[in-house]
Design an enzyme around this catalytic site. Structure first.
Site, PDB file in Angstrom:
ATOM      1  N   CYS A 113      -0.841  -5.397  -5.160  1.00  0.00           N
ATOM      2  CA  CYS A 113      -1.493  -6.010  -5.908  1.00  0.00           C
ATOM      3  C   CYS A 113      -0.990  -7.436  -6.684  1.00  0.00           C
ATOM      4  O   CYS A 113      -1.641  -8.185  -7.094  1.00  0.00           O
ATOM      5  CB  CYS A 113      -1.954  -5.180  -7.052  1.00  0.00           C
ATOM      6  SG  CYS A 113      -2.926  -3.832  -6.550  1.00  0.00           S
ATOM      7  N   HIS A 252      -4.852  -9.437 -13.078  1.00  0.00           N
ATOM      8  CA  HIS A 252      -5.315  -8.818 -11.889  1.00  0.00           C
ATOM      9  C   HIS A 252      -6.217  -7.643 -12.175  1.00  0.00           C
ATOM     10  O   HIS A 252      -6.151  -7.022 -13.097  1.00  0.00           O
ATOM     11  CB  HIS A 252      -3.995  -8.023 -11.140  1.00  0.00           C
ATOM     12  CG  HIS A 252      -4.298  -6.745 -10.318  1.00  0.00           C
ATOM     13  ND1 HIS A 252      -5.071  -7.188  -9.201  1.00  0.00           N
ATOM     14  CD2 HIS A 252      -4.099  -5.546 -10.226  1.00  0.00           C
ATOM     15  CE1 HIS A 252      -5.176  -6.104  -8.395  1.00  0.00           C
ATOM     16  NE2 HIS A 252      -4.547  -5.195  -9.063  1.00  0.00           N
ATOM     17  N   ASN A 282     -11.064  -3.578  -7.701  1.00  0.00           N
ATOM     18  CA  ASN A 282      -9.692  -3.700  -7.196  1.00  0.00           C
ATOM     19  C   ASN A 282      -9.596  -4.438  -5.828  1.00  0.00           C
ATOM     20  O   ASN A 282      -9.633  -3.794  -4.909  1.00  0.00           O
ATOM     21  CB  ASN A 282      -8.874  -2.732  -7.387  1.00  0.00           C
ATOM     22  CG  ASN A 282      -7.381  -3.163  -7.239  1.00  0.00           C
ATOM     23  OD1 ASN A 282      -7.024  -4.170  -6.850  1.00  0.00           O
ATOM     24  ND2 ASN A 282      -6.626  -2.075  -7.774  1.00  0.00           N
TER      25      ASN A 282
END
Length: 288
Positions: A113, A252, A282
């Protein structure tokens, strides 16, 4: 002192969307359950013939157009992804050819990520030391290809997409002021995808569970909140700014509750926080 500044950005989302109502038909869950725990209402899913590289290509072209730069002006390319088109050659190398760039340095960075931020930091350093004048930074993921669609704890979380930025050298102090990178290998077991690794020979039998993403949500939640807060504080110190001076936080997009908990600890109000997780999910390295 040289700085690197963002000259243009671009993004891409697949056309197909998967809503929480759609997922209700696949696995035992509900829209209310998903929204309460994640803040996600829908996510974009790559088409069957659409790859990480395909999405990265469009995002990169849009970033270059926004920056007003031609392919021959780009002298470094770095792509953050955990879902490359191939193990090798790197997806960045394939993009170098598809974008019509010169034979410039091109590399993938696998940092899950945080992939885009790692890629951005690497490109920033190349510009600061004079190795590049204009760099193309991309984050692109097709994580929905890795999830177990029978596992309601993970399949609701992820979406596909790509984002890109063109960095250029700046001599007037306008640009990146500070960065912080970190890793916690001790916590590596909380999010794992074992397939395609060399831990098991390719010729050995692979259990179905090893071909799907292993994700420990509660453990990741705690690690993420602490990690975001500590990293942001270090980055602000490096940049010489305080939380009160920050006009916009672009975190994020992992989980709305994670973001909320982190920014509250940082003393930053919600009006200064960018949120799109409700419609994107996500997207890992493509997120920021």
């Amino acid at each position: 002192m040289k700085y690197s500044r963002i000259a243009g950005t671009g993004s891409y989302l697949p056309e197909r969307t998967l809503t929480n109502a759609d997922i209700e038909k696949i696995v035992d869950t509900s829209d209310e359950w998903i929204v309460e725990r994640t803040g996600i209402r829908e996510r974009h899913i790559a088409a069957d013939d659409e790859t990480t590289g395909d999405m990265a290509l469009v995002a990169a072209q849009r970033a270059m157009e926004a920056a007003g730069v031609e392919p021959e002006e780009i002298d470094f390319l770095v792509l953050g992804t955990t879902t490359p088109d191939l193990v090798f050659p790197s997806t960045a190398t394939l993009l170098q050819q598809r974008l019509g760039l010169k034979e410039v340095g091109a590399m993938d960075i696998n940092a899950a990520c945080t992939g885009f931020l790692y890629a951005l930091s690497v490109a920033d350093k190349f510009i600061k030391v004079g190795e590049a004048k204009k760099a193309l930074v991309i984050g692109s993921e097709t994580l929905t290809r890795l999830v177990d669609w029978k596992d309601r704890g993970t399949c609701v979380l992820f979406g596909d997409g790509a984002g890109a930025a063109v960095l250029e050298a700046s001599d007037d102090g306008d640009g990146m002021l500070g960065a912080d990178l970190g890793a916690d290998g001790v916590a590596g077991s909380t999010m794992v995808f074992e397939s395609l690794g060399t831990r098991r020979p390719l010729s050995s039998p692979r259990a179905p569970e090893n071909s799907r993403l292993h994700f420990e949500g509660q453990a990741v939640f705690k690690i993420a909140v602490r990690g975001i807060v500590e990293s942001v504080e270090r980055a602000m110190r490096a940049a010489g700014v305080t939380a009160d001076e920050v006009s916009l936080v672009v975190p994020h997009q992992a989980n709305a509750r994670i973001i909320d908990a982190a920014v509250r600890r940082l003393g930053i109000d919600g009006e200064r926080v960018m949120l799109n997780i409700a419609t994107h999910g996500n997207t890992s390295a493509a997120s920021v």
